[in-house]
Design an enzyme around this catalytic site. Structure first.
Site, PDB file in Angstrom:
ATOM      1  N   TRP A 101       1.062  -1.572   0.107  1.00 27.31           N
ATOM      2  CA  TRP A 101      -0.149  -0.325  -0.082  1.00 27.31           C
ATOM      3  C   TRP A 101       1.275   1.308  -0.028  1.00 27.31           C
ATOM      4  CZ3 TRP A 101      -4.095  -0.700  -1.726  1.00 27.31           C
ATOM      5  CH2 TRP A 101      -4.894  -2.068  -1.739  1.00 27.31           C
ATOM      6  N   ASP A 170      -1.534   6.672   6.529  1.00 27.02           N
ATOM      7  CA  ASP A 170      -3.034   5.125   5.895  1.00 27.02           C
ATOM      8  C   ASP A 170      -3.621   4.634   7.131  1.00 27.02           C
ATOM      9  OD1 ASP A 170      -4.837   3.803   3.993  1.00 27.02           O
ATOM     10  OD2 ASP A 170      -2.870   2.852   3.337  1.00 27.02           O
ATOM     11  N   LYS A 194     -12.607  -2.256   6.549  1.00 25.76           N
ATOM     12  CA  LYS A 194     -11.956  -2.939   7.408  1.00 25.76           C
ATOM     13  C   LYS A 194     -12.338  -2.949   9.054  1.00 25.76           C
ATOM     14  CE  LYS A 194      -9.021  -2.851   4.276  1.00 25.76           C
ATOM     15  NZ  LYS A 194      -8.256  -2.269   2.509  1.00 25.76           N
TER      16      LYS A 194
HETATM   17  C1  LIG Z   1      -7.450  -1.788   1.944  1.00 21.69           C
HETATM   18  C2  LIG Z   1      -6.616  -0.983   2.141  1.00 21.69           C
HETATM   19  C3  LIG Z   1      -6.249   0.535   1.042  1.00 21.69           C
HETATM   20  C4  LIG Z   1      -6.950   0.469  -0.442  1.00 21.69           C
HETATM   21  O1  LIG Z   1      -8.403   0.652   0.052  1.00 21.69           O
HETATM   22  P1  LIG Z   1      -9.364   0.704  -0.811  1.00 21.69           P
HETATM   23  O2  LIG Z   1     -10.363   0.988  -0.419  1.00 21.69           O
HETATM   24  O3  LIG Z   1      -9.577  -0.432  -1.655  1.00 21.69           O
HETATM   25  O4  LIG Z   1      -9.117   1.399  -2.072  1.00 21.69           O
HETATM   26  C5  LIG Z   1      -5.434   1.043   1.599  1.00 21.69           C
HETATM   27  N1  LIG Z   1      -4.468   0.554   2.287  1.00 21.69           N
HETATM   28  C6  LIG Z   1      -4.686   0.395   2.940  1.00 21.69           C
HETATM   29  C7  LIG Z   1      -3.638  -0.055   4.177  1.00 21.69           C
HETATM   30  C8  LIG Z   1      -5.381  -1.101   2.933  1.00 21.69           C
HETATM   31  O5  LIG Z   1      -5.472  -1.795   3.341  1.00 21.69           O
END
Ligand SMILES: *Cc1c(COP(=O)(O)O)cnc(C)c1O
Length: 360
Positions: A101, A170, A194
């Site tokens: 990511w 993030d 999540k």
């Molecule tokens: C799942 C995830 C993303 C991407 O999320 P989307 O909603 O599919 O764009 C980005 N960063 C992390 C750490 C993630 O777990």
């Protein structure tokens, strides 16, 4: 019967929230209109959005000089929105890369300015956090991924950026899984699927001053300013997703908040890692100080993929779903977000033990 769902996302949601949502789809709080059918400008939804922001502020102990935004496009859209707003073409942004990511975030930032990789776990194939961080001279911001969902690597505590440099995080896969000090950050963002609710919705918390100082020459919807000023109501927001997130936050508070979650999550992860560390059949490849409490990555010792395939098939039959590792990583991964009860992890470990005994 519901299965134990170890999916990395969209992921398990608290059962009481799902049951309440069932009713709200037909009739939201006695209004005679379902939550999916209410206008985003009506009093019912306005009250809901206010409540959602209040709950975010309560759960995150968000200081008054921070704005709360409900963004769209998934966390991936933040990979470009962050540099578009905060990185001038003649400046450098520092990125701490601890998994895929973070790599994606770097690739997007490079479109808008200079990127300096302040640290990278690539040398260890993202099986350990980097042990040194080297910042550039006066970066526009420092970007970190608090939990790398695919590799299963999590910072126990985040690197400290140089004085006065905003920390951008993030936190998609570990937000509110443990207490966080919002005042340390310039901007935190998290895709909801999540730990918070449905996919597509993104929760962002940002220092007001940072949003106000961001670029003004971007398309309206790409400016954080628009979302902050219009309380995320510039266009039609994902109303149902905001409803579900509100209920998840209310559930989180009723369960004792991030501090209680941190204790539970530590116990859940320890149960599984302790089993894996003594297993003769399976192993957890991530280094001990770098292991994620949210996404436990494991595999069969000696790369026995036929054994993994059988394990995954039998697990499904026992009602243990979505244990397959990411398509780029292989092996197995158990995601243990806030809504996964200890009981689910116990069921997983019991199955692993049975499988190991039978394989001997
Ligand atoms: C799942 C995830 C993303 C991407 O999320 P989307 O909603 O599919 O764009 C980005 N960063 C992390 C750490 C993630 O777990």
């Amino acid at each position: 019967m519901r299965k134990w769902n170890f999916s990395s996302g969209p992921a398990v949601l608290p059962e009481p929230v799902l049951r309440k949502a069932q009713g709200a789809i037909l009739d939201f709080e006695g209004s005679g209109i379902g939550i999916l059918e209410h206008s985003h400008r009506g009093p019912e939804f306005s009250a809901l959005a206010d409540r959602c922001e209040k709950l975010v502020r309560e759960v995150g102990r968000v200081p008054d000089d921070y704005v709360v935004m409900f963004l769209q496009g998934g966390a991936s859209a933040q990979f470009h929105m962050v540099p578009m707003n905060l990185l001038a073409p003649d400046r450098t942004a520092d990125y701490c890369v601890t998994g895929s990511w973070g790599q994606k975030a770097v690739a997007e930032a490079k479109r808008f300015g200079t990127v300096h990789v302040a640290c990278s776990g690539e040398g260890s194939q993202f099986r350990a956090l980097p042990d040194t961080v080297r910042f550039s001279d006066n970066p526009a911001y420092v970007h970190v991924t608090s939990n790398e969902t695919i590799a299963g690597v999590q910072w126990p505590s985040l690197p400290e950026p140089p004085d006065g440099v905003p920390l951008v995080c993030d936190a998609s896969s570990d937000i509110f899984s443990r207490p966080l000090d919002v005042s340390r950050y310039g901007l935190i963002y998290a895709g909801a699927q999540k730990n918070l609710g449905p996919s597509g919705l993104v929760l962002a918390i940002a220092r007001r001053e940072l949003v106000e100082g961001a670029r003004r020459d971007l398309p309206t919807m790409l400016q954080y300013r628009t979302w902050a000023t219009d309380h995320s109501l510039y266009n039609t927001p994902p109303t149902f997703s905001i409803y579900v997130m509100t209920e998840v936050l209310a559930w989180l508070i009723a369960e004792g908040g991030p501090a209680a979650m941190a204790e539970r999550n530590a116990a859940k992860a320890a149960l599984l890692y302790d089993y894996l560390d003594q297993s003769t059949l399976f192993e957890a490849p991530v280094a001990r100080g770098s292991r994620s409490q949210m996404n436990v990555v494991f595999r069969a010792k000696g790369g026995r993929s036929e054994l993994e395939t059988r394990f995954l098939a039998e697990a499904e039959m026992r009602g243990l779903a979505n244990l397959k590792g990411h398509r780029t990583a292989g092996g197995m991964r158990a995601s243990l977000y806030n809504a996964m009860p200890l009981e689910g992890v116990r069921a997983l470990v019991a199955f692993c033990e049975d499988f190991e005994r039978a394989a001997r």
